[in-house]
Design an enzyme around this catalytic site. Structure first.
Site, PDB file in Angstrom:
ATOM      1  N   ARG A 198      -2.441 -13.484  -0.026  1.00 61.87           N
ATOM      2  CA  ARG A 198      -2.182 -13.225  -1.441  1.00 61.87           C
ATOM      3  C   ARG A 198      -3.392 -13.694  -2.239  1.00 61.87           C
ATOM      4  NH1 ARG A 198       1.114  -9.952  -0.531  1.00 61.87           N
ATOM      5  NH2 ARG A 198       3.309  -9.892  -1.156  1.00 61.87           N
ATOM      6  N   GLU A 226      -3.388  -6.581  -9.466  1.00 60.78           N
ATOM      7  CA  GLU A 226      -3.720  -5.315  -8.799  1.00 60.78           C
ATOM      8  C   GLU A 226      -3.216  -4.121  -9.593  1.00 60.78           C
ATOM      9  OE1 GLU A 226      -2.257  -5.572  -4.784  1.00 60.78           O
ATOM     10  OE2 GLU A 226      -3.378  -7.398  -4.357  1.00 60.78           O
ATOM     11  N   HIS A 245      -5.805  -3.563  -0.973  1.00 60.62           N
ATOM     12  CA  HIS A 245      -4.514  -4.024  -0.454  1.00 60.62           C
ATOM     13  C   HIS A 245      -3.937  -3.010   0.541  1.00 60.62           C
ATOM     14  CE1 HIS A 245      -0.924  -6.804  -1.522  1.00 60.62           C
ATOM     15  NE2 HIS A 245      -0.911  -6.490  -0.236  1.00 60.62           N
TER      16      HIS A 245
END
Length: 268
Positions: A198, A226, A245
């Site tokens: 994370r 994000e 991601h």
């Protein structure tokens, strides 16, 4: 069923998700990615489906109080996530280890130390970190560390030995900003930090400063917000390599997740 979502993860595998999108006030089911959800804006919510194994943005206590059901990836889907994320993390680790091998235009070859003599520190030995260790062991010297098993002073002794540090710890109140000025400062010159866990487990400002000093490099697949538009983008691709991601984003994971989602919404 009225669906609200903050991710497009399943759009290509669950066509109705790309067609249905209601205001939070009307939502009966929320489909979550890695971004947070505001339950106060969803008075009619009956269920939350999480598209991944990271649950730091799932308000379990509030859901239990309001009788909101929470759906998570099944055991089989989770296994694919763990395995693929570990493989992707390994790919970033090797990208860092082999980031400076020579110059094509000048046809210059950089002399390097063999991979088997490189030290990779794996921080967090859970479902993903343990798999990273197994994948790396045949090639490099792996050092494993877990916050639940050893005190912090042990970690601080290990950091200066590592050529690459790879993070596999959950985002909790105690781990937010965990890898900050102190730990970054302990990393040896030329070392690299890999993060597929994370974003907020690393202090963004401290990382920016460390990269700006040209002491270390980094490769991240996860970020503080994000899509990431923060100041570290100016350092891409070197010394800050980025991917959007995607560590677990393989077809097998998405197909399994789509089946899990359909089984979850059938309850309603």
């Amino acid at each position: 069923m009225k669906i609200w979502k903050n991710t497009g993860t399943l759009d290509a595998f669950v066509p109705e998700l790309s067609q249905q999108f209601v205001d939070p006030a009307d939502a009966e089911v929320a489909v979550l990615g890695s971004r947070p959800v505001d339950l106060d804006s969803m008075p009619r919510l009956r269920g939350i489906f999480k598209c991944g194994v990271g649950t730091d943005n799932v308000p379990f206590e509030e859901c239990a109080r309001r009788g909101i059901k929470v759906g998570l990836p099944s055991e089989g889907t989770a296994s694919v996530i763990f395995e693929e994320t570990a493989s992707f993390a390994v790919s970033l680790i090797f990208r860092m280890l082999y980031s400076n091998v020579g110059d094509l235009d000048a046809w210059r070859k950089e002399t390097r130390v063999a991979a088997q003599k490189k030290n990779v520190l794996v921080v967090g030995l859970g479902n993903i970190g343990s798999r990273v260790v197994k994948k790396l062991e045949p090639t490099v010297n792996v050092i494993g560390y877990d916050l639940a098993m050893s005190p912090l002073d042990v970690l601080e002794e290990l950091i200066p030995k590592a050529d690459v540090v790879t993070l596999h710890i959950p985002l909790e109140e105690g781990t937010r900003g965990f890898w900050g000025t102190k730990h970054l400062g302990l990393m040896k010159r030329g070392a690299a930090l890999v993060n597929t866990a994370r974003g907020p487990v690393v202090d963004e400002d401290a990382l920016y400063e460390a990269l700006g000093q040209h002491r270390i490099r980094a490769a991240f697949d996860v970020f503080w917000k994000e899509p990431y538009e923060g100041k570290l983008r100016e350092m891409y691709p070197d010394p800050f390599y980025m991917t959007p991601h995607v560590a677990s984003t393989c077809v097998d994971f998405l197909e399994g997740l789509a089946e899990d989602y359909r089984a979850f919404v059938k309850q309603f």
